[in-house]
Scaffold this active site. Structure first.
Site, short mmCIF file in Angstrom:
data_model
loop_
_atom_site.label_atom_id
_atom_site.label_comp_id
_atom_site.label_asym_id
_atom_site.label_seq_id
_atom_site.Cartn_x
_atom_site.Cartn_y
_atom_site.Cartn_z
N ARG A 133 0.95 -1.17 0.02
CA ARG A 133 0.02 -0.08 -0.04
C ARG A 133 0.74 1.07 -0.18
NH1 ARG A 133 -2.78 -3.02 3.77
NH2 ARG A 133 -4.59 -4.15 2.73
N LYS B 256 2.73 11.25 -11.96
CA LYS B 256 1.79 10.54 -12.28
C LYS B 256 2.51 9.13 -12.63
CE LYS B 256 -1.01 13.63 -15.10
NZ LYS B 256 -1.49 14.30 -16.52
N GLU C 106 9.29 18.30 -25.63
CA GLU C 106 8.43 18.40 -24.12
C GLU C 106 9.29 19.82 -23.54
OE1 GLU C 106 6.00 16.99 -23.20
OE2 GLU C 106 5.77 14.73 -23.70
N LYS D 126 6.87 22.96 -14.51
CA LYS D 126 6.10 21.98 -14.25
C LYS D 126 5.82 21.79 -12.98
CE LYS D 126 4.73 17.12 -14.80
NZ LYS D 126 5.04 16.23 -15.50
N GLU E 213 -4.60 17.13 -11.52
CA GLU E 213 -5.12 17.83 -12.98
C GLU E 213 -6.87 17.82 -12.74
OE1 GLU E 213 -3.29 15.84 -16.39
OE2 GLU E 213 -5.15 16.22 -17.40
N ARG F 228 -3.32 21.68 -14.65
CA ARG F 228 -2.49 20.79 -15.07
C ARG F 228 -2.54 20.31 -16.57
NH1 ARG F 228 0.53 16.03 -11.67
NH2 ARG F 228 1.80 15.29 -13.36
N ASN G 131 -0.72 19.30 -21.40
CA ASN G 131 -0.96 18.19 -22.44
C ASN G 131 -0.75 18.85 -23.79
OD1 ASN G 131 -0.92 15.85 -20.82
ND2 ASN G 131 -3.37 16.53 -20.17
N HIS H 140 -0.94 17.05 -26.94
CA HIS H 140 -1.05 15.54 -26.86
C HIS H 140 -2.31 15.08 -27.36
CE1 HIS H 140 2.19 16.51 -24.08
NE2 HIS H 140 2.42 15.06 -23.88
N HIS I 186 -1.70 12.21 -29.52
CA HIS I 186 -2.24 10.68 -29.21
C HIS I 186 -2.85 9.98 -30.35
CE1 HIS I 186 -4.40 7.76 -26.81
NE2 HIS I 186 -5.41 7.95 -27.47
N HIS J 270 6.82 9.14 -28.45
CA HIS J 270 5.94 9.98 -27.94
C HIS J 270 6.25 11.23 -28.34
CE1 HIS J 270 2.81 11.39 -24.70
NE2 HIS J 270 3.83 12.13 -24.39
P1 NAD Z 1 11.95 5.32 -22.56
O1 NAD Z 1 11.60 5.10 -21.00
O2 NAD Z 1 11.42 4.13 -23.57
O3 NAD Z 1 13.20 5.70 -22.95
C1 NAD Z 1 13.36 5.72 -24.32
C2 NAD Z 1 14.62 4.99 -25.09
O4 NAD Z 1 15.93 5.21 -24.53
C3 NAD Z 1 14.65 3.40 -24.31
O5 NAD Z 1 15.27 2.58 -25.24
C4 NAD Z 1 15.65 3.33 -22.91
O6 NAD Z 1 16.06 2.28 -22.71
C5 NAD Z 1 16.68 4.38 -23.52
N1 NAD Z 1 17.47 5.11 -22.78
C6 NAD Z 1 16.98 5.58 -21.46
N2 NAD Z 1 17.87 6.22 -21.12
C7 NAD Z 1 19.14 6.22 -21.66
C8 NAD Z 1 20.52 6.57 -21.74
N3 NAD Z 1 20.97 7.54 -20.72
N4 NAD Z 1 21.38 6.21 -22.64
C9 NAD Z 1 21.02 5.44 -23.57
N5 NAD Z 1 19.64 5.05 -23.74
C10 NAD Z 1 18.70 5.23 -22.97
O7 NAD Z 1 10.97 6.55 -23.18
P2 NAD Z 1 10.90 8.04 -22.49
O8 NAD Z 1 10.72 8.99 -23.78
O9 NAD Z 1 12.04 8.27 -21.55
O10 NAD Z 1 9.44 7.94 -21.70
C11 NAD Z 1 8.05 7.88 -22.42
C12 NAD Z 1 7.25 7.26 -21.25
O11 NAD Z 1 7.08 8.16 -20.24
C13 NAD Z 1 5.82 6.76 -22.02
O12 NAD Z 1 5.48 5.50 -21.43
C14 NAD Z 1 5.01 7.86 -21.57
O13 NAD Z 1 3.61 7.49 -21.41
C15 NAD Z 1 5.58 8.41 -20.10
N6 NAD Z 1 5.31 9.65 -19.79
C16 NAD Z 1 4.95 9.90 -18.69
C17 NAD Z 1 4.84 11.03 -18.07
C18 NAD Z 1 4.16 11.50 -16.62
O14 NAD Z 1 3.95 12.40 -16.33
N7 NAD Z 1 4.29 10.24 -15.70
C19 NAD Z 1 4.88 12.18 -18.82
C20 NAD Z 1 5.22 11.98 -20.29
C21 NAD Z 1 5.49 10.68 -20.52
N1 GLY Z 2 2.96 14.94 -18.73
C1 GLY Z 2 1.67 15.66 -18.14
C2 GLY Z 2 1.54 15.78 -16.79
O1 GLY Z 2 2.39 15.33 -16.12
O2 GLY Z 2 0.47 16.34 -16.36
#
Ligand code: NAD
Ligand code: GLY
Length: 367
Positions: A127, A149, A191, A233, A243, A247, A251, A254, A258, A271
């Site tokens: 939990r 998030k 971003e 942020k 949100e 917040r 997006n 997005h 999306h 993305h």
């Molecule tokens: P990712 O985590 O898939 O990383 C991209 C690629 O880079 C992967 O292959 C990873 O292994 C590689 N990588 C990471 N760090 C590295 C490094 N230092 N050197 C070499 N390779 C490296 O993608 P991302 O763009 O970081 O994140 C996308 C994800 O984030 C999605 O699932 C999306 O939904 C989520 N997201 C969440 C929020 C939130 O607020 N929580 C906001 C935006 C996106």
């Molecule tokens: N990436 C959008 C949020 O964190 O709200």
């Protein structure tokens, strides 16, 4: 903003008892001071993937060794396609097999996929156990690791199963960006660029002037871009953690983005690439609604193109775009809600006539 023991800049995210610092700097991973004053526990668990683990996990293990008697590591398969229940279960399997108690601290070492899954695992295990974000992609440093998030995907929708759960700390070691593939750097730049039109046009001017340095991974340029993005942020999340209103401006791009990701099939465009193109389309829609002038749209589009991002959408067909936009989380009773630029530097969430949306899709997409 203040100086941390490891000479990092610290941006604070103010959420009462859930407040935490975002440390931004170089050489942070190895410095024991980076990890000082975290919750005490007999075990720490590092969650990473099979790309990032071989690059950085040994250094994090060494830095944490003085603090936690037992350090375990879970190496997940890399990729958005693994952001699911069965991969999440690998984290719970390790936690239970090692007898980890409710004080165990989880460390998310990787990009947004690892960060979102580790955060969700931390929210659920017994939990709720503490966790620390150690983002290693530009996108994760400026967006996904900040704000709490957390989620996994469901076959019927991206990020549909999750929780708001804040980390104890975010550690952005800019040195880790040196190994990031160029395409992932561009996705992260999308971003960063996003924060200009929605909140701070002076920052957009700065990005315009320093884009070459950012793309060359100049540490000083990266430090400023990550810091300013996190400040914006933190300001937004500090006012609207869950949100219920403001917040949603984060997006920007997005809704169209999306539709591109879902319409092409997740993973075809990154993305950040879809968000970049989605921002171009949202800027065009803002213009057609009389909110911004054509010069703003041209300048913004040119900046995204210079950042290595696609600015022309795929020709999916208008119906496909509209279908995916109607299942966006912001949609209300099937009415599409867009984040639009009200005037450069400020955003608004509102609907738009279907005819105008169709005009934008037609003008901004090609086969
Ligand atoms: P990712 O985590 O898939 O990383 C991209 C690629 O880079 C992967 O292959 C990873 O292994 C590689 N990588 C990471 N760090 C590295 C490094 N230092 N050197 C070499 N390779 C490296 O993608 P991302 O763009 O970081 O994140 C996308 C994800 O984030 C999605 O699932 C999306 O939904 C989520 N997201 C969440 C929020 C939130 O607020 N929580 C906001 C935006 C996106
Ligand atoms: N990436 C959008 C949020 O964190 O709200």
């Amino acid at each position: 903003m203040s100086a941390s023991p490891a000479s990092a800049v610290s941006v604070s995210i103010d959420l009462g008892e859930r407040s935490y610092p975002i440390l931004i700097g170089t050489q942070l991973l190895d410095a024991p001071s980076t990890w000082a004053d975290l919750p005490k526990a007999s075990s720490a668990v590092i969650v990473t993937n099979n790309t990032v683990g071989p690059l950085y996990v040994a250094r994090l293990q060494a830095a944490l060794a003085g603090q936690y008697p037992h350090i375990h590591t879970v190496v997940l398969p890399d990729g958005e396609s693994h952001k699911d229940w069965s991969t999440l279960n690998q984290i719970f399997d390790l936690l239970l097999a090692q007898g980890c108690d409710r004080k165990t601290v989880l460390f998310a070492l990787g990009g947004g996929v690892v960060g979102d899954m580790t955060g969700f695992a931390a929210a659920c295990y017994m939990r709720g156990v503490p966790f620390v974000q150690v983002p290693t992609t530009l996108l994760a440093q400026v967006d996904s690791s900040v704000g709490g998030k957390t989620a996994i995907n469901h076959p019927l929708g991206k990020n549909m199963i999750g929780a708001f759960y804040q980390p104890q700390r975010v550690v952005c070691d800019l040195d880790t960006l040196q190994t990031l593939p160029a395409r992932e750097m561009s996705a992260g730049l999308a971003e960063i660029i996003k924060y200009g039109p929605i909140a701070d046009m002076a920052f957009l001017d700065w990005i315009d002037a320093h884009l070459d340095a950012l793309m060359a991974r100049d540490p000083q340029a990266l430090a400023h871009a990550v810091q300013r993005s996190c400040e914006i942020k933190a300001w937004v999340v500090g006012q609207d953690e869950r949100e219920s209103g403001l917040r949603a401006i984060l997006n920007f791009g997005h809704t169209f983005g999306h539709a591109i990701e879902a319409g092409l099939g997740f993973g075809v465009w990154l993305h950040g690439e879809a968000v970049g193109c989605g921002m171009v389309m949202a800027a065009h829609l803002s213009h057609r609604l009389g909110l911004v002038d054509a010069a703003f749209v041209s300048r913004f589009t040119a900046l995204l193109a210079r950042a290595g991002l696609p600015t022309v959408g795929p020709q999916l067909g208008t119906d496909v775009y509209l279908h995916h936009m109607r299942v966006d989380k912001k949609a209300e009773a099937g009415d599409i809600r867009f984040v639009l630029i009200h005037q450069p530097g400020s955003a608004v969430v509102r609907g738009a006539p279907d005819a105008l949306v169709v005009e934008v899709i037609t003008a901004c997409c090609q086969g």
